[in-house]
Design a protein around this motif. Structure first.
Motif, PDB file in Angstrom:
ATOM      1  N   GLY A 181      -9.256  -5.716  -5.099  1.00  0.00           N
ATOM      2  CA  GLY A 181      -8.027  -5.593  -5.869  1.00  0.00           C
ATOM      3  C   GLY A 181      -7.435  -4.205  -5.679  1.00  0.00           C
ATOM      4  N   ARG A 182      -6.661  -3.756  -6.669  1.00  0.00           N
ATOM      5  CA  ARG A 182      -6.054  -2.432  -6.569  1.00  0.00           C
ATOM      6  C   ARG A 182      -7.152  -1.373  -6.462  1.00  0.00           C
ATOM      7  NH1 ARG A 182      -3.799  -2.383 -11.109  1.00  0.00           N
ATOM      8  NH2 ARG A 182      -1.782  -3.261 -10.492  1.00  0.00           N
ATOM      9  N   SER A 183      -7.022  -0.468  -5.490  1.00  0.00           N
ATOM     10  CA  SER A 183      -8.016   0.592  -5.314  1.00  0.00           C
ATOM     11  C   SER A 183      -7.322   1.865  -4.852  1.00  0.00           C
ATOM     12  CB  SER A 183      -9.095   0.176  -4.309  1.00  0.00           C
ATOM     13  OG  SER A 183      -8.520  -0.170  -3.069  1.00  0.00           O
ATOM     14  N   VAL A 184      -7.909   2.991  -5.195  1.00  0.00           N
ATOM     15  CA  VAL A 184      -7.339   4.303  -4.895  1.00  0.00           C
ATOM     16  C   VAL A 184      -8.409   5.175  -4.266  1.00  0.00           C
ATOM     17  CG1 VAL A 184      -6.256   6.364  -5.868  1.00  0.00           C
ATOM     18  CG2 VAL A 184      -5.727   4.119  -6.825  1.00  0.00           C
ATOM     19  N   PHE A 185      -8.013   5.984  -3.291  1.00  0.00           N
ATOM     20  CA  PHE A 185      -8.934   6.921  -2.646  1.00  0.00           C
ATOM     21  C   PHE A 185      -8.224   8.249  -2.446  1.00  0.00           C
ATOM     22  CE2 PHE A 185     -11.095   8.998   0.859  1.00  0.00           C
ATOM     23  CZ  PHE A 185     -12.439   8.796   0.541  1.00  0.00           C
ATOM     24  N   ILE A 186      -8.915   9.338  -2.789  1.00  0.00           N
ATOM     25  CA  ILE A 186      -8.378  10.680  -2.579  1.00  0.00           C
ATOM     26  C   ILE A 186      -9.357  11.472  -1.734  1.00  0.00           C
ATOM     27  CG2 ILE A 186      -9.365  11.564  -4.755  1.00  0.00           C
ATOM     28  CD1 ILE A 186      -6.873  13.422  -4.903  1.00  0.00           C
ATOM     29  N   GLY A 187      -8.814  12.198  -0.737  1.00  0.00           N
ATOM     30  CA  GLY A 187      -9.687  12.923   0.169  1.00  0.00           C
ATOM     31  C   GLY A 187      -9.107  14.264   0.586  1.00  0.00           C
ATOM     32  N   VAL A 188      -9.984  15.113   1.121  1.00  0.00           N
ATOM     33  CA  VAL A 188      -9.609  16.438   1.629  1.00  0.00           C
ATOM     34  C   VAL A 188     -10.239  16.605   3.007  1.00  0.00           C
ATOM     35  CG1 VAL A 188      -9.685  18.929   1.250  1.00  0.00           C
ATOM     36  CG2 VAL A 188      -9.552  17.376  -0.707  1.00  0.00           C
ATOM     37  N   SER A 189      -9.503  17.177   3.946  1.00  0.00           N
ATOM     38  CA  SER A 189     -10.049  17.414   5.282  1.00  0.00           C
ATOM     39  C   SER A 189      -9.758  18.845   5.724  1.00  0.00           C
ATOM     40  CB  SER A 189      -9.456  16.430   6.288  1.00  0.00           C
ATOM     41  OG  SER A 189      -8.059  16.588   6.391  1.00  0.00           O
ATOM     42  N   TYR A 190     -10.693  19.405   6.486  1.00  0.00           N
ATOM     43  CA  TYR A 190     -10.549  20.753   7.030  1.00  0.00           C
ATOM     44  C   TYR A 190     -10.806  20.702   8.533  1.00  0.00           C
ATOM     45  CZ  TYR A 190     -11.672  25.551   8.320  1.00  0.00           C
ATOM     46  OH  TYR A 190     -11.692  26.764   8.954  1.00  0.00           O
ATOM     47  N   GLN A 191      -9.919  21.293   9.314  1.00  0.00           N
ATOM     48  CA  GLN A 191     -10.082  21.369  10.767  1.00  0.00           C
ATOM     49  C   GLN A 191      -9.955  22.820  11.179  1.00  0.00           C
ATOM     50  OE1 GLN A 191     -10.583  18.918  13.407  1.00  0.00           O
ATOM     51  NE2 GLN A 191     -10.938  20.867  14.436  1.00  0.00           N
ATOM     52  N   ASP A 219      -2.336  24.066   4.492  1.00  0.00           N
ATOM     53  CA  ASP A 219      -2.017  25.008   5.559  1.00  0.00           C
ATOM     54  C   ASP A 219      -2.398  24.329   6.865  1.00  0.00           C
ATOM     55  OD1 ASP A 219      -4.792  25.268   5.897  1.00  0.00           O
ATOM     56  OD2 ASP A 219      -4.897  27.072   4.677  1.00  0.00           O
ATOM     57  N   LYS A 220      -2.446  25.064   7.957  1.00  0.00           N
ATOM     58  CA  LYS A 220      -2.693  24.427   9.249  1.00  0.00           C
ATOM     59  C   LYS A 220      -4.121  23.894   9.382  1.00  0.00           C
ATOM     60  CE  LYS A 220      -3.900  28.698  11.737  1.00  0.00           C
ATOM     61  NZ  LYS A 220      -3.566  29.554  12.895  1.00  0.00           N
ATOM     62  N   HIS A 221      -4.984  24.239   8.413  1.00  0.00           N
ATOM     63  CA  HIS A 221      -6.372  23.779   8.476  1.00  0.00           C
ATOM     64  C   HIS A 221      -6.710  22.706   7.443  1.00  0.00           C
ATOM     65  CE1 HIS A 221      -7.296  26.967  11.294  1.00  0.00           C
ATOM     66  NE2 HIS A 221      -6.837  27.875  10.451  1.00  0.00           N
ATOM     67  N   ILE A 222      -6.040  22.698   6.303  1.00  0.00           N
ATOM     68  CA  ILE A 222      -6.451  21.864   5.167  1.00  0.00           C
ATOM     69  C   ILE A 222      -5.392  20.814   4.856  1.00  0.00           C
ATOM     70  CG2 ILE A 222      -7.101  21.848   2.735  1.00  0.00           C
ATOM     71  CD1 ILE A 222      -8.085  24.716   3.092  1.00  0.00           C
ATOM     72  N   ASN A 223      -5.856  19.560   4.705  1.00  0.00           N
ATOM     73  CA  ASN A 223      -4.987  18.461   4.291  1.00  0.00           C
ATOM     74  C   ASN A 223      -5.597  17.750   3.096  1.00  0.00           C
ATOM     75  OD1 ASN A 223      -2.561  17.573   6.193  1.00  0.00           O
ATOM     76  ND2 ASN A 223      -4.139  18.544   7.460  1.00  0.00           N
ATOM     77  N   VAL A 224      -4.734  17.369   2.154  1.00  0.00           N
ATOM     78  CA  VAL A 224      -5.147  16.564   1.007  1.00  0.00           C
ATOM     79  C   VAL A 224      -4.403  15.235   1.088  1.00  0.00           C
ATOM     80  CG1 VAL A 224      -5.292  16.432  -1.502  1.00  0.00           C
ATOM     81  CG2 VAL A 224      -5.450  18.663  -0.363  1.00  0.00           C
ATOM     82  N   ASN A 225      -5.120  14.130   0.905  1.00  0.00           N
ATOM     83  CA  ASN A 225      -4.457  12.837   1.013  1.00  0.00           C
ATOM     84  C   ASN A 225      -4.858  11.904  -0.125  1.00  0.00           C
ATOM     85  OD1 ASN A 225      -6.883  11.167   2.042  1.00  0.00           O
ATOM     86  ND2 ASN A 225      -6.783  12.848   3.513  1.00  0.00           N
ATOM     87  N   LEU A 226      -3.930  11.025  -0.460  1.00  0.00           N
ATOM     88  CA  LEU A 226      -4.139  10.019  -1.503  1.00  0.00           C
ATOM     89  C   LEU A 226      -3.632   8.688  -0.962  1.00  0.00           C
ATOM     90  CD1 LEU A 226      -4.729   9.219  -4.518  1.00  0.00           C
ATOM     91  CD2 LEU A 226      -2.317   9.748  -4.963  1.00  0.00           C
ATOM     92  N   ARG A 227      -4.438   7.628  -1.126  1.00  0.00           N
ATOM     93  CA  ARG A 227      -4.017   6.298  -0.667  1.00  0.00           C
ATOM     94  C   ARG A 227      -4.327   5.264  -1.739  1.00  0.00           C
ATOM     95  NH1 ARG A 227      -2.146   3.531   3.616  1.00  0.00           N
ATOM     96  NH2 ARG A 227      -2.854   1.385   3.936  1.00  0.00           N
ATOM     97  N   ALA A 228      -3.349   4.398  -1.983  1.00  0.00           N
ATOM     98  CA  ALA A 228      -3.520   3.286  -2.918  1.00  0.00           C
ATOM     99  C   ALA A 228      -3.388   1.983  -2.147  1.00  0.00           C
ATOM    100  CB  ALA A 228      -2.467   3.347  -4.022  1.00  0.00           C
ATOM    101  N   GLU A 229      -4.420   1.146  -2.198  1.00  0.00           N
ATOM    102  CA  GLU A 229      -4.433  -0.148  -1.520  1.00  0.00           C
ATOM    103  C   GLU A 229      -4.141  -1.259  -2.527  1.00  0.00           C
ATOM    104  OE1 GLU A 229      -5.087  -0.954   1.655  1.00  0.00           O
ATOM    105  OE2 GLU A 229      -5.924   0.861   2.559  1.00  0.00           O
ATOM    106  N   ASN A 230      -3.438  -2.301  -2.056  1.00  0.00           N
ATOM    107  CA  ASN A 230      -3.130  -3.464  -2.899  1.00  0.00           C
ATOM    108  C   ASN A 230      -2.535  -3.010  -4.232  1.00  0.00           C
ATOM    109  OD1 ASN A 230      -2.913  -6.066  -3.827  1.00  0.00           O
ATOM    110  ND2 ASN A 230      -5.116  -6.456  -3.930  1.00  0.00           N
ATOM    111  N   ASN A 240       0.840  -1.190   0.000  1.00  0.00           N
ATOM    112  CA  ASN A 240       0.000   0.000   0.000  1.00  0.00           C
ATOM    113  C   ASN A 240       0.883   1.252   0.000  1.00  0.00           C
ATOM    114  OD1 ASN A 240      -2.222  -1.804   0.418  1.00  0.00           O
ATOM    115  ND2 ASN A 240      -1.793  -1.757   2.612  1.00  0.00           N
ATOM    116  N   ALA A 241       0.343   2.341  -0.494  1.00  0.00           N
ATOM    117  CA  ALA A 241       1.096   3.599  -0.527  1.00  0.00           C
ATOM    118  C   ALA A 241       0.164   4.758  -0.214  1.00  0.00           C
ATOM    119  CB  ALA A 241       1.755   3.804  -1.889  1.00  0.00           C
ATOM    120  N   SER A 242       0.721   5.823   0.369  1.00  0.00           N
ATOM    121  CA  SER A 242      -0.084   6.994   0.706  1.00  0.00           C
ATOM    122  C   SER A 242       0.722   8.267   0.487  1.00  0.00           C
ATOM    123  CB  SER A 242      -0.570   6.926   2.158  1.00  0.00           C
ATOM    124  OG  SER A 242       0.529   6.950   3.044  1.00  0.00           O
ATOM    125  N   LEU A 243       0.000   9.350   0.247  1.00  0.00           N
ATOM    126  CA  LEU A 243       0.608  10.660   0.053  1.00  0.00           C
ATOM    127  C   LEU A 243      -0.283  11.691   0.715  1.00  0.00           C
ATOM    128  CD1 LEU A 243       2.910  12.263  -1.351  1.00  0.00           C
ATOM    129  CD2 LEU A 243       1.358  12.531  -3.300  1.00  0.00           C
TER     130      LEU A 243
END
Length: 609
Positions: free
Chosen positions: A599-609, A572-583, A564-567
């Motif tokens: 099987g191989r799957s990908v997910f991209i997300g954004v979070s705000y705190q 900034d201190k409030h916003i994060n962008v993430n990408l994860r690839a499984e299998n 698996n891999a992630s990025l």
């Protein structure tokens, strides 16, 4: 030979520049191991903490996806996210691990297991995993250990959070919440929605009667809590949690059509109210009234065919007495009322459990001692007594040795005792019993942490069917092995790993227990590069025995490796962008014979705190 190479590779990796368990956990305070807040580094039972940062870094969706990375924990899931899961802690049965949600039992009183597949991580702040027998603290089911899950709490200035994302299999995820502290009140509310088309639960290439369509999952979850401080050392609290999942799955066997559409609705719910009071300088009291619910409704082609609900009403009064700055006494009394309702005719639908517990934890210079005893009286089968004796000594500033001896039990369930005629129930059944021995060596210094534990768990009076298909206390099993983990933080690099080598076996036949590997491991690396964080993970599970889905004869499931891999990018201190690839390598593997995995799957997300 491959196992030898794997073990050698991991041991070589266990140098000051290689392995890891969360470094932040070295100074953690844990509750579950003693029911009293104590530093993790002084715990005499094997305990792992998964904190909020660990959860965020994992980018996992649900509890099973997070726990499978830990030493001693194996997860089986029948067809993807939201499908029925089994958790094997140190090779014990799935009903041998007690799962608590904010201290509340939410397990099924009919199966004894907990639907952890319905707990999404958007609501979760922290998880404490205690391995080994701790029935002397919590009663039934704690043969393999206890997993306590804590929902989010309000802290600091009130603030909003929101996150969302999309991924493979038409996966969508969104979560929002608001929480914080205002004067003497802290609060938090969180709501989340998760949807995926998934994959076909059963492999239609192996089972002709399986519907080859994708089996999706839809979950809505909500948590809320509030705590009101009334004065120094006195507060009232209330918490609530609910998770409702809509699950598509596949049946197989005689009378099943490949065009059938099988669905179920699963609800986990808990509510809790209570008070905490400092009654004297050395006397802390906690009174808690709660209810846990497990409800499952199933249908085929839209027509209901099964209804089953378990309710656990719990009252607990716990008192902690500080004898001095280094010694604590625990005294408690509990009442558990379990009730089930079903469209099937159970011969009995309610029972009560009254419990007394006591414990002592003390530090004597470089030595630590833990003693726990518990008595449970059931209204149906009688009494159960359990105990734990633990000892630890600090060999040096960095090295520590610990050992413990403990007993545990699992009460027979409503299915075992009172199931409808023809199901093999036997109301004369006694509890399954266990005695566990373990020794451990721990190392913790600066940015490094190492733990190696040897355990030997003998379980007797296991409930199994005799030659008339009636349940009896027939079997016994023995599980011994070694868990190893090591943690290091090297400036901007953190490397995590865990390895378990175990031998879970039936003592009568010598055969391996089903769906449990003798060797499994996990290694992950994260690298911080300014605002970017790059992560990689390798999971290995060895061969496992299972029943062939068609012939019901024993078969061997091949070993598998997942990459698996992630990025993650901190905008900034409030916003994060993430990408994860499984299998990432699209490994074709089975956790249970005949059931598909993603099987191989990908997910991209954004979070705000």
């Amino acid at each position: 030979m491959k196992q030898k190479y794997l073990i050698a590779a991991l041991l070589c990796a266990a140098s000051p520049i290689a392995l890891a368990e969360s470094i932040e956990s070295i100074d953690e305070v844990v509750i579950t191991a003693t029911r009293v807040a104590r530093p993790l580094k002084r715990s005499l039972v094997d305990t792992t903490v998964v904190n909020q940062q660990d959860i965020q870094n994992s980018q996992a969706v649900d509890v099973p996806a997070l726990l499978k990375n830990l030493a001693g924990v194996e997860i089986y899931q029948s067809g993807g996210i939201g499908k029925q899961s089994s958790l094997f802690m140190r090779g014990t049965n799935s009903s041998h691990t007690l799962v608590l949600l904010d201290g509340v039992r939410i397990n099924s009183a009919t199966s004894g297991a907990t639907a952890i597949d319905q707990i999404m991580l958007d609501q979760i702040e922290r998880i404490e995993v205690v391995r080994g027998n701790v029935s002397s603290l919590y009663g039934s089911e704690a043969i393999g250990g206890v997993i306590q899950i804590f929902t989010r709490r309000g802290k600091g200035v009130p603030a909003f959070n929101v996150s969302g994302g999309i991924g493979s299999q038409n996966t969508k995820r969104v979560s929002a919440g608001y929480g914080g502290e205002l004067a003497n009140t802290s609060f938090n509310v969180q709501v989340a929605k998760f949807m995926t088309d998934g994959v076909s639960a059963i492999n239609a290439g192996l089972v002709d009667t399986a519907n080859p369509d994708a089996d999706g999952y839809d979950n809505l979850s909500l948590s809320a809590n509030i705590k009101q401080t009334l004065g120094e050392g006195h507060n009232l609290f209330a918490t609530a949690y609910t998770s409702e999942g809509k699950i598509q799955y596949d049946k197989y066997g005689w009378g099943v059509s490949a065009t059938d559409i099988d669905t179920s609705k699963s609800k986990l719910q808990k509510i809790s109210i209570g008070s905490e009071n400092q009654l004297a300088s050395s006397w802390h009291s906690r009174l808690n009234l709660s209810q846990g619910l497990d409800d499952l409704q199933s249908a085929t082609n839209g027509i209901s065919n099964s209804s089953l609900s378990s309710t656990s009403n719990q009252l607990a009064w716990q008192n902690t007495l500080a004898l001095n700055s280094s010694s604590t006494v625990l005294l408690g009394v509990e009442r558990l009322d379990q009730h089930i309702s079903s469209n099937n005719a159970y011969t009995k639908t309610a029972r009560q459990v009254n419990s007394l517990l006591a414990g002592y934890t003390g530090n004597y210079g470089i030595q630590q001692v833990q003693v726990n005893v518990r008595h449970d009286r059931y209204s149906d089968f009688g009494n159960a007594n359990t105990g734990l004796l633990g000892y630890g000594i600090e060999i040096s500033e960095a090295w520590r040795f610990s050992a413990n001896l403990s007993t545990a039990y699992k009460a027979p369930t409503f299915n075992d005792l009172f199931a409808p005629a023809g199901w093999g129930a036997n109301d004369n059944l006694q509890p399954e019993k266990s005695i566990n021995k373990e020794v451990a060596v721990h190392y913790a210094r600066q940015q490094q942490q190492f733990d190696i534990i040897y355990f030997d768990n003998k379980i007797s009076d296991l409930i199994a069917a005799d030659n008339t298909w009636t349940l009896q206390n027939l079997n016994s099993s023995r599980i011994n092995g070694v868990e190893a983990s090591y943690a290091v933080q090297l400036e901007q690099t953190a490397i995590k790993a865990a390895l378990t080598r175990q031998d879970p076996r039936d003592e009568q036949t010598g055969l391996s227990l089903l769906r449990r590997a003798k060797l499994f491991s996990n290694v992950s690396v994260t690298q911080q590069m300014g605002a970017w964080k790059l992560g990689g993970e390798w999971q290995h599970n060895g061969t496992r025995e299972d029943y062939d889905i068609n012939t019901f004869t024993r078969t061997t499931l091949p070993a598998y490796n997942l990459v698996n891999a992630s990025l993650n990018y901190t905008w900034d201190k409030h916003i994060n962008v993430n990408l994860r690839a499984e299998n990432l390598l699209n490994q074709d593997y089975m956790l249970a014979h005949g059931y598909n995995t993603l099987g191989r799957s990908v997910f991209i997300g954004v979070s705000y705190q």
